[in-house]
Each structure stands twice: as structure tokens, then as C-alpha cells.
Design an enzyme around this catalytic site. Structure first.
Site, PDB file in Angstrom:
ATOM      1  N   CYS A   1      27.323  51.996  29.315  1.00  0.00           N
ATOM      2  CA  CYS A   1      28.272  51.245  28.498  1.00  0.00           C
ATOM      3  C   CYS A   1      28.184  51.633  27.031  1.00  0.00           C
ATOM      4  O   CYS A   1      29.188  51.915  26.388  1.00  0.00           O
ATOM      5  CB  CYS A   1      28.040  49.745  28.661  1.00  0.00           C
ATOM      6  SG  CYS A   1      29.155  48.731  27.656  1.00  0.00           S
ATOM      7  N   CYS A  31      32.022  52.073  28.045  1.00  0.00           N
ATOM      8  CA  CYS A  31      32.993  51.147  27.477  1.00  0.00           C
ATOM      9  C   CYS A  31      33.013  51.098  25.953  1.00  0.00           C
ATOM     10  O   CYS A  31      34.076  50.968  25.358  1.00  0.00           O
ATOM     11  CB  CYS A  31      32.787  49.746  28.058  1.00  0.00           C
ATOM     12  SG  CYS A  31      31.110  49.312  28.474  1.00  0.00           S
ATOM     13  N   LYS A  33      34.473  54.519  24.537  1.00  0.00           N
ATOM     14  CA  LYS A  33      35.846  54.610  25.067  1.00  0.00           C
ATOM     15  C   LYS A  33      36.762  53.640  24.339  1.00  0.00           C
ATOM     16  O   LYS A  33      37.890  53.987  23.973  1.00  0.00           O
ATOM     17  CB  LYS A  33      35.846  54.315  26.563  1.00  0.00           C
ATOM     18  CG  LYS A  33      37.232  54.293  27.187  1.00  0.00           C
ATOM     19  CD  LYS A  33      37.213  53.521  28.492  1.00  0.00           C
ATOM     20  CE  LYS A  33      36.876  52.060  28.255  1.00  0.00           C
ATOM     21  NZ  LYS A  33      36.703  51.307  29.514  1.00  0.00           N
ATOM     22  N   TYR A  86      40.769  52.445  36.712  1.00  0.00           N
ATOM     23  CA  TYR A  86      40.854  52.074  35.305  1.00  0.00           C
ATOM     24  C   TYR A  86      40.440  53.214  34.382  1.00  0.00           C
ATOM     25  O   TYR A  86      41.039  53.410  33.314  1.00  0.00           O
ATOM     26  CB  TYR A  86      40.038  50.807  35.035  1.00  0.00           C
ATOM     27  CG  TYR A  86      38.534  50.973  35.075  1.00  0.00           C
ATOM     28  CD1 TYR A  86      37.808  51.189  33.906  1.00  0.00           C
ATOM     29  CD2 TYR A  86      37.830  50.889  36.277  1.00  0.00           C
ATOM     30  CE1 TYR A  86      36.434  51.346  33.936  1.00  0.00           C
ATOM     31  CE2 TYR A  86      36.450  51.034  36.305  1.00  0.00           C
ATOM     32  CZ  TYR A  86      35.760  51.256  35.141  1.00  0.00           C
ATOM     33  OH  TYR A  86      34.399  51.410  35.176  1.00  0.00           O
ATOM     34  N   GLU A  88      42.989  54.676  31.607  1.00  0.00           N
ATOM     35  CA  GLU A  88      42.606  54.526  30.203  1.00  0.00           C
ATOM     36  C   GLU A  88      42.606  55.867  29.483  1.00  0.00           C
ATOM     37  O   GLU A  88      43.172  55.993  28.382  1.00  0.00           O
ATOM     38  CB  GLU A  88      41.230  53.866  30.116  1.00  0.00           C
ATOM     39  CG  GLU A  88      41.281  52.378  30.468  1.00  0.00           C
ATOM     40  CD  GLU A  88      39.916  51.735  30.577  1.00  0.00           C
ATOM     41  OE1 GLU A  88      39.848  50.497  30.550  1.00  0.00           O
ATOM     42  OE2 GLU A  88      38.904  52.471  30.686  1.00  0.00           O
ATOM     43  N   HIS A 115      52.954  28.765  17.976  1.00  0.00           N
ATOM     44  CA  HIS A 115      54.137  29.603  17.738  1.00  0.00           C
ATOM     45  C   HIS A 115      54.114  30.158  16.314  1.00  0.00           C
ATOM     46  O   HIS A 115      53.694  29.468  15.386  1.00  0.00           O
ATOM     47  CB  HIS A 115      55.390  28.747  17.942  1.00  0.00           C
ATOM     48  CG  HIS A 115      56.669  29.493  17.770  1.00  0.00           C
ATOM     49  ND1 HIS A 115      57.144  30.382  18.708  1.00  0.00           N
ATOM     50  CD2 HIS A 115      57.567  29.495  16.750  1.00  0.00           C
ATOM     51  CE1 HIS A 115      58.293  30.884  18.283  1.00  0.00           C
ATOM     52  NE2 HIS A 115      58.564  30.367  17.091  1.00  0.00           N
ATOM     53  N   GLU A 170      51.414  32.069  23.484  1.00  0.00           N
ATOM     54  CA  GLU A 170      52.102  30.815  23.782  1.00  0.00           C
ATOM     55  C   GLU A 170      52.849  30.882  25.113  1.00  0.00           C
ATOM     56  O   GLU A 170      53.154  29.842  25.719  1.00  0.00           O
ATOM     57  CB  GLU A 170      53.075  30.444  22.663  1.00  0.00           C
ATOM     58  CG  GLU A 170      54.291  31.350  22.540  1.00  0.00           C
ATOM     59  CD  GLU A 170      55.230  30.910  21.419  1.00  0.00           C
ATOM     60  OE1 GLU A 170      55.635  29.733  21.418  1.00  0.00           O
ATOM     61  OE2 GLU A 170      55.550  31.743  20.555  1.00  0.00           O
TER      62      GLU A 170
END
Length: 447
Positions: free
Chosen positions: A43, A48, A51, A178, A182, A436, A441
Site C-alpha cells: 500500500c 494505493c 497510485k 480496479y 485506475e 445545498h 445532497e
């Protein structure tokens, strides 16, 4: 005299191994950890973290383009791969130093060499030294799978991307998970011509069908070429360094780089686990709910096991192991509600059951959606739509799945995952006042 050299010997200083080592030592255990590469594991060093930094860097291509519609006179900008690469690797080194300092602060002894299991309570280091421990924890992670065919040695894996001397202009990516999607997005934003091939006709198997279909649609619009039902025949390296790739199911290609993103394999080869009586499942260590293998003194956490290959899961497993064994705090990891994300362009994220899984398991369900164009995309004249999807039990309204694709989807989903974990209902979302104007939302406005 002590019966063993250590209470705990950890093989592998990745996310799970570091957490287990630190926590066990904090509980008073005498701990040592062996790492043959760099502290931090996949990682931190080659996964991760670097990356995600590349993802940030790649996204500036769109941000700079969009800025013009927001009034900024942005000149034509060139991209400097060596500069980004150097900065990313420097950031990785800082994190490695932090991980190392944490272990040293907790008096964990670090062996910077390979270690193998030579007995149920014995470890042999590459230097030839043998040490004993009451318990051994395997936390060696996993490595990229490389398919076997003529010329496969000319391809690279995700481990190698961060060390490319030059940015390739034509990239062929094998896989549809993934990692493949990616890096397809990253290379595409950096200006490379990207082709993704897959043996089947599905990308991101296991993710909600509507969300992955939306990513496929957007990715194709961005210029990424997808070739399905395609596999390798051979790769030939030319004198000029380019690669000729012969394919089964598609025309041959000439590219600069072939990236294998075809899954990951647990790192158990040559560890000596079988001789110690540790049962493996297709190379992965089989463990029970308390991370214990078939050998009572040997445990395992993280990607090396036959469970979930995600960094946060490895960290939870390492924590649970240390708390249970050394902290007098029995703990087990709950795998029922794990959020996950794909840092594609745009990113997608999900937690809980997909629509297909929910229909198969629950029968009657209700599905709510919000398919909208984010405000920023409207002004930027970017025709990309976000999609949020909520899946609920029909009779109770309890939310059993939430999936989304769009800007900042992983950041939004982390909070939403707490609601799923807490077994909240659609009505609880409906009663919450919208914030908002935000994209998030839409979570409380779905119909």
C-alpha cells in the site's frame, strides 16, 4: 530464562504487519518483524498511496481544461512525468520513515531481510540466523499475477509503473479490475493512447452493474479503447524498444508498454509454511475468525489470507489479532459491510449488496436512483453524469447497498457507509435536510 527469543515474530511489515507489531508491543509483547523490501508494504510503497498521488496528478488534466470555462486564462500546459514521479517517490519515502519510526518507538526489532518459517515456532533469516517465537504472524501480502505466454517477460506490473523512466505514448493494459481501470484513467489523462483488453466481456466484476456500465461508457467517451473476449498470444520486443502484441480475439497491436493487471497472488511461495503444517487455499493461508492457521502457533492477516484483499481490512485484522492475543480484548473483524472504491476517472465507490445480489438474496427490494450532471460539469461543458444508487429491503426500508460514480464519490461514500453499518432506513435519509448545493445532497433526495 525466556523460553523463546520473542513473544511474536511478524514476517512482513506491510499495513497489517506493522499494525499488529505496534499494538502487540504496546500491550507488552516482545516483538520482531522481518521485511525483505521496505517497511510499509504494498500500500505505502507500490500500491494505493503512490497510485492515489498519480490519480491526483492525472486529474489536473481535466481541471486545467475546465478552468477556462470558469474564467481562468490557462495556457497550454505540458506535463512533466519525471517531476511528478520524483515527488511521489519522495512522499513515499517520508511515509516509510514514519512507519519505521513508529515501530522503533514501540521497541519493535526490525530485521531488514527475508525470513522463512523453519518450524511451528522458529524462523530462519536470510543471513542464516535462526530465532524462536511463541507465535509467528504471516503478513507478507500479495504480488501481481503475471500470465504465462511467449514474451510475457516484456510486460510490467503495477509495481513497475512508479519507476518508468519515460511516460509511454501507447499503453496496453490487460485486465478489467480496479487496478486496470485506475491505471487506464491515469495514463489516458497523461495523454497516452490506452487500450484495455480482457478475457471476458465484463469490467469490475462484483461491482454494481449500473455503476460499472456508466464507467465503461464514460471511459470510452474519453478515448480509452476496450477489447473484450481477448487474450494474449505473444509479445515480441522490437529493436527500437516497442512491443508487437499478438492477440487471440483481436488484431495485433504495436505499443510502448504492456501492463499486466490480472489479479494478485498471495506471497506464500518459499515461506516454508507447508512444512510447519499450515494449510493453504490456492496459495493463500487458511485462517479462522481469530486469524489462526491450521498450525496453532502461526497466524496470518491481510492479503496473504483467503479473505478480503484491502488495506483497511489488513489493518483491522492486525489490530484484532494483537488485541485478542496480547491485550486481553477478544476482537473479530466484521466483513459484512466493507466499503470499496475504484479511483478511476470519474471514481466509483460502493458498500453493501449490489442490486443483483440483493434480488438473489432478498427477493423483493426497492431501488432508488439519482442520475444527474454535477454543477461543476455543467459550467465546464463536460457531459459526464453522476449516478447514485440506493438498494433497500422492501418491507423495512433498511438500506442494504449504496453505490455511486461521480466526482468525489469515495469521499462521500465513507460517511454513507456508516449509515449502512448502522442499519438505517431510506426514511432516515429522507428526513435529513439536504446540504445545498452539493453532490452529496442527492443521497437524501433519491426517488
Amino acid at each position: 530464562m525466556m523460553a523463546f527469543d520473542y513473544d511474536l515474530f511478524v514476517i512482513g511489515a506491510g499495513s497489517g504487519g506493522v499494525r499488529a507489531s505496534r499494538v502487540a508491543a504496546a500491550h507488552g509483547a516482545r516483538v520482531a518483524v522481518a521485511e525483505e523490501h521496505k517497511v510499509g508494504g504494498t500500500c505505502v510503497v507500490r500500491g494505493c498511496v503512490p497510485k492515489k498521488l498519480l490519480v491526483y496528478g492525472a486529474h489536473f488534466a481535466e481541471d486545467l481544461s475546465d478552468a477556462r470555462n470558469f474564467g481562468w486564462d490557462v495556457p497550454t500546459c505540458g506535463f512533466n512525468w519525471p517531476r511528478l514521479q520524483a515527488n511521489v517517490l519522495a512522499a513515499v519515502d517520508r511515509i516509510i520513515d514514519s512507519y519505521t519510526s513508529t515501530l522503533e518507538h514501540h521497541q519493535v526489532e526490525i530485521f531488514r531481510e527475508r525470513a522463512t518459517v523453519s518450524g511451528p515456532q522458529e524462523v530462519t533469516l536470510a543471513s542464516g540466523r535462526t530465532v524462536t517465537a511463541e507465535r509467528i504472524l504471516i503478513a507478507t501480502g500479495a504480488r501481481p499475477h503475471i500470465p504465462d505466454f511467449p514474451g510475457c517477460e516484456h510486460g510490467i506490473t503495477s509495481n513497475d509503473v512508479f519507476h518508468l523512466e519515460t511516460l509511454p505514448k501507447r499503453v496496453l493494459i490487460a485486465g478489467a479490475g480496479y487496478i486496470a481501470n485506475e491505471f487506464a484513467g491515469i495514463f489516458n489523462e497523461f495523454g497516452a493512447q490506452v487500450t484495455l483488453i480482457n478475457r471476458s466481456d465484463v469490467i469490475l466484476r462484483g461491482y454494481d452493474e449500473s455503476i460499472r456500465d456508466r464507467l465503461l461508457q464514460i471511459s470510452m467517451t474519453k478515448g480509452i479503447d476496450f477489447r473484450f473476449n481477448t487474450s494474449f498470444k505473444s509479445i515480441e520486443k522490437r529493436d527500437d524498444g516497442t512491443l508487437r502484441v499478438d492477440l487471440d480475439g483481436s488484431d495485433a497491436m504495436e505499443v510502448d508498454t504492456v501492463l499486466f493487471a490480472t489479479g494478485r497472488v498471495p506471497n506464500t511461495r518459499g515461506l516454508g509454511l507447508e512444512a510447519a503444517g499450515v494449510e493453504l487455499d490456492k496459495g493463500a493461508v487458511k485462517v479462522d475468525a481469530d486469524n489462526q492457521s491450521s498450525c496453532p502457533s502461526i497466524y496470518a492477516v491481510g492479503d496473504v489470507t483467503n479473505r478480503v484483499q484491502l488495506t483497511p481490512v489488513a489493518i483491522r485484522e492486525g489490530q484484532a489479532f494483537a488485541d485478542t492475543i496480547y491485550g486481553n480484548k477478544p476482537t473479530r473483524v466484521d466483513y459484512s459491510c466493507i466499503p470499496s472504491a475504484v479511483f478511476s476517472h470519474p471514481p466509483m465507490a460502493g458498500v453493501g449488496m449490489t442490486e443483483g445480489e440483493a434480488r438473489n438474496r432478498l427477493g423483493s427490494i426497492k431501488v432508488y436512483q439519482s442520475d444527474f450532471r454535477p454543477m461543476k460539469n455543467v459550467l465546464a461543458d463536460r457531459n459526464e453524469r453522476a449516478l447514485y444508487k440506493m438498494i433497500c429491503e422492501s418491507d423495512t426500508g433498511r438500506i442494504v447497498g449504496l453505490h455511486m460514480i461521480g466526482p468525489d464519490a469515495p469521499e462521500i461514500l465513507q460517511v454513507a457507509a456508516i449509515a449502512i453499518k448502522a442499519r438505517l432506513t431510506k426514511d432516515a435519509f429522507d428526513q435529513t435536510v439536504a446540504l445545498h448545493p452539493t453532490m452529496s445532497e442527492e443521497l437524501v433526495l433519491m426517488r
